[in-house]
Design an enzyme around this catalytic site. Structure first.
Site, PDB file in Angstrom:
ATOM      1  N   ASP A 207       0.853  -1.182   0.000  1.00  0.00           N
ATOM      2  CA  ASP A 207       0.000   0.000   0.000  1.00  0.00           C
ATOM      3  C   ASP A 207       0.889   1.232   0.000  1.00  0.00           C
ATOM      4  O   ASP A 207       2.120   1.130   0.062  1.00  0.00           O
ATOM      5  CB  ASP A 207      -0.932  -0.007   1.220  1.00  0.00           C
ATOM      6  CG  ASP A 207      -2.275   0.675   0.941  1.00  0.00           C
ATOM      7  OD1 ASP A 207      -2.283   1.690   0.206  1.00  0.00           O
ATOM      8  OD2 ASP A 207      -3.305   0.215   1.452  1.00  0.00           O
ATOM      9  N   GLY A 233       4.572   1.510  -1.555  1.00  0.00           N
ATOM     10  CA  GLY A 233       4.855   1.851  -2.937  1.00  0.00           C
ATOM     11  C   GLY A 233       3.611   2.108  -3.749  1.00  0.00           C
ATOM     12  O   GLY A 233       2.485   2.118  -3.226  1.00  0.00           O
ATOM     13  N   ASP A 234       3.804   2.318  -5.023  1.00  0.00           N
ATOM     14  CA  ASP A 234       2.745   2.590  -5.992  1.00  0.00           C
ATOM     15  C   ASP A 234       2.583   1.358  -6.878  1.00  0.00           C
ATOM     16  O   ASP A 234       3.575   0.794  -7.370  1.00  0.00           O
ATOM     17  CB  ASP A 234       3.125   3.806  -6.833  1.00  0.00           C
ATOM     18  CG  ASP A 234       2.040   4.189  -7.823  1.00  0.00           C
ATOM     19  OD1 ASP A 234       1.899   3.489  -8.854  1.00  0.00           O
ATOM     20  OD2 ASP A 234       1.337   5.183  -7.572  1.00  0.00           O
ATOM     21  N   PHE A 235       1.333   0.952  -7.090  1.00  0.00           N
ATOM     22  CA  PHE A 235       1.075  -0.260  -7.878  1.00  0.00           C
ATOM     23  C   PHE A 235       1.722  -0.216  -9.253  1.00  0.00           C
ATOM     24  O   PHE A 235       2.121  -1.252  -9.799  1.00  0.00           O
ATOM     25  CB  PHE A 235      -0.433  -0.450  -8.089  1.00  0.00           C
ATOM     26  CG  PHE A 235      -1.234  -0.645  -6.839  1.00  0.00           C
ATOM     27  CD1 PHE A 235      -0.660  -1.107  -5.669  1.00  0.00           C
ATOM     28  CD2 PHE A 235      -2.588  -0.359  -6.838  1.00  0.00           C
ATOM     29  CE1 PHE A 235      -1.407  -1.290  -4.524  1.00  0.00           C
ATOM     30  CE2 PHE A 235      -3.350  -0.540  -5.700  1.00  0.00           C
ATOM     31  CZ  PHE A 235      -2.762  -1.007  -4.541  1.00  0.00           C
ATOM     32  N   HIS A 253     -11.579  -1.607  -9.699  1.00  0.00           N
ATOM     33  CA  HIS A 253     -12.689  -0.693  -9.987  1.00  0.00           C
ATOM     34  C   HIS A 253     -12.277   0.778  -9.907  1.00  0.00           C
ATOM     35  O   HIS A 253     -13.058   1.654 -10.270  1.00  0.00           O
ATOM     36  CB  HIS A 253     -13.891  -0.981  -9.083  1.00  0.00           C
ATOM     37  CG  HIS A 253     -13.712  -0.609  -7.645  1.00  0.00           C
ATOM     38  ND1 HIS A 253     -14.703  -0.833  -6.713  1.00  0.00           N
ATOM     39  CD2 HIS A 253     -12.690  -0.038  -6.942  1.00  0.00           C
ATOM     40  CE1 HIS A 253     -14.285  -0.413  -5.524  1.00  0.00           C
ATOM     41  NE2 HIS A 253     -13.075   0.071  -5.648  1.00  0.00           N
TER      42      HIS A 253
END
Length: 346
Positions: A207, A233-235, A253
């Site tokens: 996350d 982190g960032d996806f 979503h």
């Protein structure tokens, strides 16, 4: 001058469903107020009449009779000879301190949904989101700037993730796997449920870095710091930690189709050979006829520039495109759909 409608020309269709739909939010507000006022906790130990319950909850005698009887009509209370008790539904899910308590989630929806949905007409005219929040479907907002507010928010989500985790714990043959990553795992509550259900599992919550202190506090308090780790982190820019299973719950979503395909491609690289991906959302039925799923999709359009729910068939196509082989599709908690897919063994 007044006119009386000719019965022979009056519509033959009963307007009742329309009237009930018009006032549907009134029932939800009764539930929200009952949770806020502590009605169900006040009745957890013993029944009470209206006067006694008014004293226990600090409610006014003029309002109480209709309020309590409305809760009876909604199936949340039962009334016998003028005394009220919790219905089985309320006793199971709305008594504070119970392990299955969902009152935090009820309070969360009351706090977050009404202001946003009050701007639906403006959104329909402009096409613009009304509560921009790319993190959690409009729920987070600026709460991360206030640690106390963020903890209350996450506690509300925990009530839901407890049930979701329990379902996921029995929906997969976890004996075949030793590790999993929960994308967007917040403070790790769903991961905690899973590792408690299956003692051999090790988990990682991936996350945003700002979530780490809340995760550390929660997982440390649960005594699971040695089994559930955090990766910030960032996806889309940071590596997803490798694992046997990757879980995407309420993640896809929030993005458009192109970003969903991109993210699932990154997930495919993270899943070890022979592993599995789990995707759950309020997916739209393939013929787009379920109003609750469509309302959920409309909510995502209200709170994000690109998000929406999506059809099960679309999800399966994106997974195949990423390289996964077909798995199962199952209903989940009566409100969600779980799609599983697999990565072939090396």
């Amino acid at each position: 001058m007044t006119t009386t409608e000719d019965p022979q020309t009056a519509p033959a269709v009963d307007p009742g469903p329309l009237i009930r739909l018009t006032i549907a939010d009134c029932a939800a507000k009764v539930l929200h107020s009952a949770v806020t006022l502590g009605v169900f906790g006040a009745l957890a130990g013993s029944p009470a009449d209206a006067a006694e319950l008014a004293r226990r909850t600090g409610t006014h005698h003029r309002m109480v009779p209709d309020f309590l009887d409305a809760l009876v009509g909604l199936g949340l209370l039962e009334r016998t000879e003028g005394r009220y008790r919790n219905s089985p539904l309320a006793q199971a899910y709305l008594v504070p301190e119970s392990p299955s308590y969902l009152g935090g989630f009820v309070e969360l929806t009351n706090e977050t949904l009404y202001g946003t949905w009050g701007r639906l007409t403006e959104a329909l005219r402009s096409g613009e989101p009304q509560h921009l929040d790319p993190d959690k479907g409009g729920f987070v907002g600026d709460r991360h700037k206030d640690p106390a507010k963020m903890k209350r928010f996450l506690a509300g989500l925990d009530a839901y993730s407890d049930r979701m985790g329990a379902e996921l714990a029995r929906r997969l043959d976890w004996g075949r796997h030793s590790s999993f990553v929960d994308l967007g795992g917040a403070r790790g509550n769903l991961a905690a449920v899973l590792v408690r259900a299956h003692a051999h599992l090790r988990a990682t919550c991936f996350d945003l870095e700002r979530t780490r202190p809340l995760f550390t506090e929660h997982i440390g308090g649960l005594g699971l710091a040695d089994r559930v780790a955090f990766a910030g982190g960032d996806f889309f820019t940071d590596p997803i930690p490798p694992a046997d299973v990757v879980i995407l719950g309420h993640i896809l979503h929030g993005f458009d189709a192109a970003r969903r395909r991109e993210l699932l491609g990154r997930v495919f690289e993270a899943v070890r050979p022979g592993g599995t991906v789990l995707v759950y959302d309020r997916m739209i039925d393939d013929d787009r006829s379920d109003p609750e799923r469509l309302l959920s999709s409309l909510h995502m359009r209200l709170v994000s520039p690109d998000g929406s729910e999506y059809r099960v068939a679309d999800c399966r196509a994106w997974l195949r495109g990423a390289g996964f082989t077909d798995g199962d599709t199952q209903p989940l908690l009566g409100t969600h759909t779980l799609v599983t897919a697999h990565k072939e063994a090396a």
